[in-house]
Design a protein around this motif. Structure first.
Motif, mmCIF file in Angstrom:
data_model
loop_
_atom_site.group_PDB
_atom_site.id
_atom_site.type_symbol
_atom_site.label_atom_id
_atom_site.label_comp_id
_atom_site.label_asym_id
_atom_site.label_seq_id
_atom_site.Cartn_x
_atom_site.Cartn_y
_atom_site.Cartn_z
ATOM 1 N N VAL A 4 44.359 -58.191 16.580
ATOM 2 C CA VAL A 4 45.288 -57.522 17.488
ATOM 3 C C VAL A 4 46.710 -57.406 16.965
ATOM 4 N N SER A 5 47.085 -58.166 15.931
ATOM 5 C CA SER A 5 48.462 -58.074 15.450
ATOM 6 C C SER A 5 48.570 -58.570 14.015
ATOM 7 N N GLY A 6 49.718 -58.308 13.420
ATOM 8 C CA GLY A 6 49.990 -58.803 12.076
ATOM 9 C C GLY A 6 49.548 -57.844 10.993
ATOM 10 N N LYS A 7 49.421 -58.397 9.804
ATOM 11 C CA LYS A 7 49.100 -57.631 8.596
ATOM 12 C C LYS A 7 47.824 -56.800 8.735
ATOM 13 N N PHE A 8 46.825 -57.317 9.438
ATOM 14 C CA PHE A 8 45.536 -56.640 9.577
ATOM 15 C C PHE A 8 45.343 -56.029 10.963
ATOM 16 N N LYS A 9 46.437 -55.778 11.660
ATOM 17 C CA LYS A 9 46.368 -55.244 13.032
ATOM 18 C C LYS A 9 45.453 -54.017 13.089
ATOM 19 N N GLY A 10 44.572 -54.032 14.072
ATOM 20 C CA GLY A 10 43.683 -52.907 14.303
ATOM 21 C C GLY A 10 42.372 -52.955 13.541
ATOM 22 N N ARG A 11 42.238 -53.860 12.565
ATOM 23 C CA ARG A 11 40.973 -53.958 11.822
ATOM 24 C C ARG A 11 39.868 -54.398 12.768
ATOM 25 N N ARG A 12 38.772 -53.687 12.731
ATOM 26 C CA ARG A 12 37.625 -53.981 13.597
ATOM 27 C C ARG A 12 36.475 -54.530 12.767
ATOM 28 N N PHE A 13 35.729 -55.446 13.385
ATOM 29 C CA PHE A 13 34.570 -56.053 12.749
ATOM 30 C C PHE A 13 33.448 -56.111 13.765
ATOM 31 N N SER A 14 32.270 -55.863 13.314
ATOM 32 C CA SER A 14 31.091 -55.944 14.173
ATOM 33 C C SER A 14 30.244 -57.116 13.725
ATOM 34 N N PRO A 15 30.296 -58.211 14.485
ATOM 35 C CA PRO A 15 29.442 -59.347 14.123
ATOM 36 C C PRO A 15 27.978 -58.938 14.209
ATOM 37 N N PRO A 16 27.150 -59.483 13.341
ATOM 38 C CA PRO A 16 25.722 -59.183 13.414
ATOM 39 C C PRO A 16 25.161 -59.550 14.790
ATOM 40 N N THR A 17 24.117 -58.873 15.186
ATOM 41 C CA THR A 17 23.547 -59.107 16.516
ATOM 42 C C THR A 17 22.967 -60.504 16.675
ATOM 43 N N HIS A 18 22.616 -61.160 15.600
ATOM 44 C CA HIS A 18 22.021 -62.498 15.689
ATOM 45 C C HIS A 18 23.053 -63.613 15.877
ATOM 46 N N ILE A 19 24.332 -63.257 15.962
ATOM 47 C CA ILE A 19 25.373 -64.276 16.164
ATOM 48 C C ILE A 19 25.427 -64.637 17.645
ATOM 49 N N THR A 20 25.443 -65.934 17.930
ATOM 50 C CA THR A 20 25.408 -66.393 19.312
ATOM 51 C C THR A 20 26.783 -66.785 19.845
ATOM 52 N N ALA A 21 27.802 -66.728 19.022
ATOM 53 C CA ALA A 21 29.152 -67.118 19.460
ATOM 54 C C ALA A 21 29.672 -66.150 20.516
ATOM 55 N N ARG A 22 30.607 -66.627 21.308
ATOM 56 C CA ARG A 22 31.266 -65.837 22.331
ATOM 57 C C ARG A 22 32.713 -65.640 21.873
ATOM 58 N N PRO A 23 33.002 -64.557 21.132
ATOM 59 C CA PRO A 23 34.373 -64.381 20.640
ATOM 60 C C PRO A 23 35.373 -64.234 21.790
ATOM 61 N N THR A 24 36.540 -64.779 21.596
ATOM 62 C CA THR A 24 37.621 -64.636 22.567
ATOM 63 C C THR A 24 37.941 -63.152 22.718
ATOM 64 N N THR A 25 38.098 -62.699 23.950
ATOM 65 C CA THR A 25 38.367 -61.275 24.177
ATOM 66 C C THR A 25 39.690 -60.870 23.540
ATOM 67 N N ASP A 26 39.783 -59.606 23.153
ATOM 68 C CA ASP A 26 41.019 -59.103 22.544
ATOM 69 C C ASP A 26 42.195 -59.261 23.496
ATOM 70 N N PHE A 27 41.972 -58.999 24.779
ATOM 71 C CA PHE A 27 43.025 -59.120 25.785
ATOM 72 C C PHE A 27 43.554 -60.558 25.848
ATOM 73 N N ALA A 28 42.632 -61.521 25.924
ATOM 74 C CA ALA A 28 43.032 -62.928 26.005
ATOM 75 C C ALA A 28 43.695 -63.387 24.717
ATOM 76 N N LYS A 29 43.161 -62.933 23.586
ATOM 77 C CA LYS A 29 43.712 -63.307 22.284
ATOM 78 C C LYS A 29 45.153 -62.814 22.145
ATOM 79 N N GLU A 30 45.383 -61.561 22.506
ATOM 80 C CA GLU A 30 46.726 -60.995 22.412
ATOM 81 C C GLU A 30 47.707 -61.740 23.310
ATOM 82 N N ALA A 31 47.280 -62.035 24.520
ATOM 83 C CA ALA A 31 48.142 -62.768 25.454
ATOM 84 C C ALA A 31 48.438 -64.179 24.944
ATOM 85 N N LEU A 32 47.424 -64.867 24.422
ATOM 86 C CA LEU A 32 47.629 -66.213 23.896
ATOM 87 C C LEU A 32 48.624 -66.203 22.742
ATOM 88 N N PHE A 33 48.478 -65.263 21.820
ATOM 89 C CA PHE A 33 49.382 -65.227 20.676
ATOM 90 C C PHE A 33 50.800 -64.852 21.092
#
Length: 181
Positions: A4-33
């Motif tokens: 969401v910010s910094g040198k790589f702002k806007g870079r998107r990644f698609s985790p493989p479907t077999h990943i079971t992690a629950r990534p922090t939402t972009d909205f929450a991540k931006e607010a936290l930072f």
């Protein structure tokens, strides 16, 4: 998933479907930072990302110019993804993935960190003890910040060293610090 910010702002990644992690939402991540901007200078930080999952938080810190991020994760699939994105972004000297049980890392870790972020499974039975385990050890530097992501079911406001709580949709963050008097 995106940075969401910094040198790589806007870079998107698609985790493989077999990943079971629950990534922090972009909205929450931006607010936290945005909150962290009031507490730390990213360029001077060494960060520990516990339960790193897809590495989303690690990349966010790296994008903002931290010195180093240690990403602790047990899943081979998740670590493979972290290694892949680390390579794509050229972060070989910034993001350091480690395959280890988080609780063993907390017990055995010798390095101190300015920021520790933990995003354990919300239903993990040891989650309520995590702030005490992290803060009683020697992992968090003096005046460092520990951030715990958790569900609304947990309330850590009575914990020693509690700093503040933030909620963004279904994502809750409790922040702690070990203040030096």
């Amino acid at each position: 998933m995106r940075i969401v910010s910094g040198k790589f702002k806007g870079r998107r990644f698609s985790p493989p479907t077999h990943i079971t992690a629950r990534p922090t939402t972009d909205f929450a991540k931006e607010a936290l930072f945005n909150v962290l901007n009031n507490y730390i200078s990213f360029e001077d930080c060494v960060v520990l990302d516990l339960f790193a999952g897809t590495g989303s938080i690690s990349y966010e810190f790296a994008s903002r110019g931290v010195k180093r991020v240690v990403s602790v994760e047990m899943s081979d699939k998740h670590l493979d993804f972290i290694h892949k994105i680390r390579q794509e972004l050229g972060l070989m000297k910034v993001v350091y993935p480690i395959k280890m049980n988080v609780f063993r890392y907390i017990q055995q870790g010798k390095e101190q960190f300015d920021v520790i972020f933990a995003d354990p499974p919300y239903e993990m039975k040891e989650l309520p003890q995590l702030p005490a385990l992290v803060l009683q050890g020697n992992l968090l530097s003096d005046d460092g910040i520990f951030i715990l992501e958790h569900s609304a079911k947990q309330d850590f406001s009575q914990e020693p060293n509690f700093l503040e709580h933030r909620q963004y949709g279904n994502v809750n963050f409790s922040l702690f610090t070990r203040k030096v008097n």
